[in-house]
Design an enzyme around this catalytic site. Structure first.
Site, PDB file in Angstrom:
ATOM      1  N   GLY A 145       0.781  -1.237   0.000  1.00  0.00           N
ATOM      2  CA  GLY A 145       0.000   0.000   0.000  1.00  0.00           C
ATOM      3  C   GLY A 145       0.804   1.274   0.000  1.00  0.00           C
TER       4      GLY A 145
ATOM      5  CB  CYS B 151     -21.146   0.864 -26.341  1.00  0.00           C
ATOM      6  SG  CYS B 151     -20.994   1.234 -28.081  1.00  0.00           S
TER       7      CYS B 151
END
Ligand SMILES: *Cc1c(COP(=O)(O)O)cnc(C)c1O
Length: 404
Positions: A222, A332
């Site tokens: 992290g 799309c």
């Protein structure tokens, strides 16, 4: 000097291999790894690359060659790591919500395992007792990380066994005579503040004394990397000092000296990656100019999924006047990569590069809209080599069974 690929190198690769293409710069990965090694030089620290960030087997082999171990998020990642040549003792499987059969499989492969639920811990104990060491993945109840989607250690998170159920963990360990070799926490991604790790360690110190066979504490990954001009990465040197101080303040006479494990993903590979695309169409709509590229969130989902920022530059008109563009994809669905971004003037056909594309880029790509997944190229010793060919039409049909 930081390792970077120049515009002309990136352009040459785009021309040779086509676009869209992911390009990884091996030496940048080594540079990031070295930062960690240097900062923790006088502590017993082991680095496990969190491979889910980027699993191309050539990258795994390169990471093995520079001396890192590997952390896996699925049994298939474990198998990929072994396939890449990592010895089982260099492989860690930090599990999350998996079936017990997968844990058994990992045990049979001889890798390290961090177990993340009481139920699997108990099953493991019933079956294997003290014969195989495991780590326990705990949820420290700390809120940290760039945003909630990438935060894993808070008190509503599914990850790990909540520390407040620690008594139950202890009972399970005692009843089944489990061999607990490590304790693990991973609070989230993009953690800039070294104190978050210290907070995690403080929580661990409260429970470390209960485990007499402990050999490591695993502080997860992290670490933050810079995304834009002026951004900073986690100060690893400061982190190393703070970790050292925290351990010095908590002598633990009952135990052996504890090894410290980290599992960086993004920190090692994010900046090593570049994603080069090409502009299909320019479309003016009111005050907005859309630059429509030959990609979409099927190739790089991070902007749509996490609102993440990727620096974008025009490789084909570096010195052109800056204009404001909204960079969008060709699928799309709404797939905006960047809104109202200043980029040097774009013409149709220009190459646009996305930075910070090494981690969770290709890895999260899909064939949505029946588009091909991009090619991957690795640059090492100044040479660009294709490490994954672009999909071809047959790949779209590969697993389909045509019954009629
Ligand atoms: C994803 C993950 C990591 C790596 O996170 P980064 O933000 O890429 O450093 C480390 N450990 C575990 C258990 C993970 O799930």
């Amino acid at each position: 000097m930081s390792e970077i690929l120049s515009h002309s190198q990136l352009t040459a690769i785009a021309e040779e291999f086509g676009t869209p293409v992911y390009i990884y710069h091996a030496e940048k990965i080594a540079e990031q790894y070295q930062k960690l090694k240097d900062a923790f030089a006088n502590q017993d620290v082991v680095i496990f690359y969190a491979s889910k960030a980027l699993t191309n087997v050539n990258i795994l082999r390169y990471i093995k060659s520079i001396g890192a171990n590997v952390d896996c998020s699925s049994i298939n990642e474990v198998k990929l790591a072994l396939h890449a040549g990592f010895a089982p003792e260099k492989v860690l499987y930090t599990s999350n919500g998996i079936a017990f059969e997968e844990i058994e499989e990992a045990k049979n492969l001889g890798v390290h395992i961090n177990i993340d639920s009481l139920s699997n811990l108990e099953k493991f104990g019933k079956k294997f007792g003290h014969t195989y060491p495991v780590g326990i993945r705990l949820r420290p109840n700390i809120l940290a990380g760039g945003n909630l989607k990438i935060s894993t250690g808070h008190d509503k998170s599914k990850f790990g066994i909540p520390v407040d159920q620690f008594q139950k963990v202890l009972e399970c360990v005692e009843e089944n005579n489990l061999f607990i070799r490590g304790l693990h926490i991973h609070t989230g991604s993009e953690i800039k503040d070294a104190d978050v790790f210290v907070k995690g360690i403080e929580k661990l110190f409260e429970i470390i004394p209960y485990f007499k066979e402990l050999e490591f504490v695993d502080l997860g990954g992290g670490f933050k990397v810079p995304y834009k001009e002026g951004d900073t990465e986690t100060d690893i040197t400061l982190l190393a000092e703070k970790v050292k101080e925290a351990f010095a303040n908590h002598p633990n006479p009952g135990n052996k000296p504890l090894q410290i494990w980290f599992e960086p993903g993004k920190f090692l590979v994010s900046e090593a990656g570049y994603f080069v695309t090409q502009v299909n169409v320019l479309k003016e709509a009111g005050t907005t100019i859309f630059a429509g590229i030959n990609s979409g969130f099927n190739h790089l989902i991070r902007p749509m999924f996490y609102d993440s920022y990727h620096r974008i530059e025009n490789l084909s008109n570096q010195n052109g006047p800056e204009k404001t563009y909204t960079v969008v994809g060709n699928i799309c669905e709404t797939d905006t990569f960047a809104s109202d971004r200043k980029i040097s003037e774009i013409r149709e056909g220009d190459y646009l590069v996305f930075y910070n594309a090494g981690a969770y880029g290709f890895e999260m790509s899909s064939n949505f809209n029946s588009r091909f997944k991009p090619a991957e190229v690795m640059v090492k010793d100044g040479k660009a080599v294709l490490i994954r060919r672009r999909d071809v039409f047959e790949d779209l049909l590969k697993n389909q069974i045509e019954v009629e």
